[in-house]
Design a protein around this motif. Sequence first.
Motif, PDB file in Angstrom:
ATOM      1  N   GLY A  23       0.813  -1.211   0.000  1.00 46.68           N
ATOM      2  CA  GLY A  23       0.000   0.000   0.000  1.00 46.68           C
ATOM      3  C   GLY A  23       0.841   1.253   0.000  1.00 46.68           C
ATOM      4  O   GLY A  23       0.523   2.234  -0.676  1.00 46.68           O
ATOM      5  N   ALA A  24       1.928   1.228   0.771  1.00 47.03           N
ATOM      6  CA  ALA A  24       2.839   2.376   0.807  1.00 47.03           C
ATOM      7  C   ALA A  24       3.410   2.651  -0.577  1.00 47.03           C
ATOM      8  O   ALA A  24       3.512   3.807  -1.012  1.00 47.03           O
ATOM      9  N   ALA A  25       3.766   1.569  -1.287  1.00 46.22           N
ATOM     10  CA  ALA A  25       4.320   1.726  -2.633  1.00 46.22           C
ATOM     11  C   ALA A  25       3.292   2.327  -3.580  1.00 46.22           C
ATOM     12  O   ALA A  25       3.606   3.222  -4.378  1.00 46.22           O
ATOM     13  N   ARG A  26       2.042   1.841  -3.482  1.00 46.02           N
ATOM     14  CA  ARG A  26       0.995   2.364  -4.349  1.00 46.02           C
ATOM     15  C   ARG A  26       0.690   3.829  -4.052  1.00 46.02           C
ATOM     16  O   ARG A  26       0.346   4.595  -4.957  1.00 46.02           O
ATOM     17  N   ALA A  27       0.808   4.201  -2.791  1.00 40.79           N
ATOM     18  CA  ALA A  27       0.518   5.581  -2.390  1.00 40.79           C
ATOM     19  C   ALA A  27       1.744   6.483  -2.478  1.00 40.79           C
ATOM     20  O   ALA A  27       1.673   7.662  -2.131  1.00 40.79           O
ATOM     21  N   HIS A  28       2.871   5.906  -2.902  1.00 43.63           N
ATOM     22  CA  HIS A  28       4.125   6.660  -3.053  1.00 43.63           C
ATOM     23  C   HIS A  28       4.574   7.278  -1.723  1.00 43.63           C
ATOM     24  O   HIS A  28       4.950   8.448  -1.656  1.00 43.63           O
ATOM     25  N   LEU A  29       4.502   6.458  -0.673  1.00 43.61           N
ATOM     26  CA  LEU A  29       4.950   6.890   0.649  1.00 43.61           C
ATOM     27  C   LEU A  29       6.011   5.936   1.168  1.00 43.61           C
ATOM     28  O   LEU A  29       6.018   4.747   0.808  1.00 43.61           O
ATOM     29  N   ALA A  30       6.899   6.454   2.008  1.00 44.96           N
ATOM     30  CA  ALA A  30       7.882   5.596   2.663  1.00 44.96           C
ATOM     31  C   ALA A  30       7.162   4.665   3.623  1.00 44.96           C
ATOM     32  O   ALA A  30       6.114   5.017   4.191  1.00 44.96           O
ATOM     33  N   LEU A  31       7.702   3.469   3.817  1.00 48.84           N
ATOM     34  CA  LEU A  31       7.046   2.486   4.665  1.00 48.84           C
ATOM     35  C   LEU A  31       6.836   3.014   6.086  1.00 48.84           C
ATOM     36  O   LEU A  31       5.759   2.828   6.674  1.00 48.84           O
ATOM     37  N   ALA A  32       7.838   3.681   6.639  1.00 48.96           N
ATOM     38  CA  ALA A  32       7.725   4.201   8.009  1.00 48.96           C
ATOM     39  C   ALA A  32       6.605   5.238   8.106  1.00 48.96           C
ATOM     40  O   ALA A  32       5.817   5.240   9.062  1.00 48.96           O
TER      41      ALA A  32
END
Length: 296
Positions: A23-32
């Motif tokens: 989900g983080a990848a799809r939302a273009h956010l860092a995992l943390a």
Amino acid sequence: MRFDLVDLRLFVAVADARSITGGAARAHLALASASARIKGLEEAFAVALFKRGRRGVELTAAGESLLDHARLIMHNVDAMQGELARFAAGLRANVQLLANTVGLAEHLPKALAAFLRDNPDINVDVEERESTDIAASIATGSAELGFAAEHALPDTIERFVFGEDRLMLVASRRGPFAGRRQLDFVEAAGHDFVGLTQATALQVHISKHAARLGLRLHVRARLRDFDAICQMVAAGVGIAVVPEAAARRCARTMPIAVLTLRDAFANRKLVICARSFKALPRPAKLLVDHLRKAAV
């Protein structure tokens, strides 16, 4: 309760991916950052939204509820942005309308033509779908307005009756059903049919009913136009199931007999439906008001 659209987009992405990492990848956010935002959402609502496991995450009951609302909110935000962008570019507002085969072919053209004539700044995109698909799209918020058979709608969807339209069997006046006025659909087994193309919503509806009766229709020709189908029937190619409005119209100029189907699947109320008429954007509300006045 503090959260923003980024949180909701991330939540939907994680739910779809069944993984915070995905989900983080799809939302273009860092995992943390994504993990912190999901934790913040759960703290804001004071409920667990996901069940964590070795293979990813699964939605809790609260998470399923939030997902439904989040999808609707994101759809409305996207619609708002698109509509305002069109105005900013000097273009027209747009209304999306899903319609079943009968609505698209027999009931909507006249009403839509009058609406578009009176509202030159609004466009209407009509997409043909089966009534069950329309119900699902409305229920999940991926579509705002629909024209469907009422029997396919859950109680949670708002609707008003636009008209009634039975499905009728049409046959050549010189064919095996000459002199008949009504019959059960099962009596048509073994006869050649003229039908709609397989991807057409109404043909899917008819084929499903035939399958429930254990019938396999022998379709000799498939067309997308009810008048063309009735012309084939008049020529003796086969029999067909078409909406009553089309059957009656064609019977006035073609040598075909119109028979009432006694099956429950042939009795249909056609409705305009939405998840919430009050929550629709203004252009869609204008269309709804127009269709209410045009309803039989």
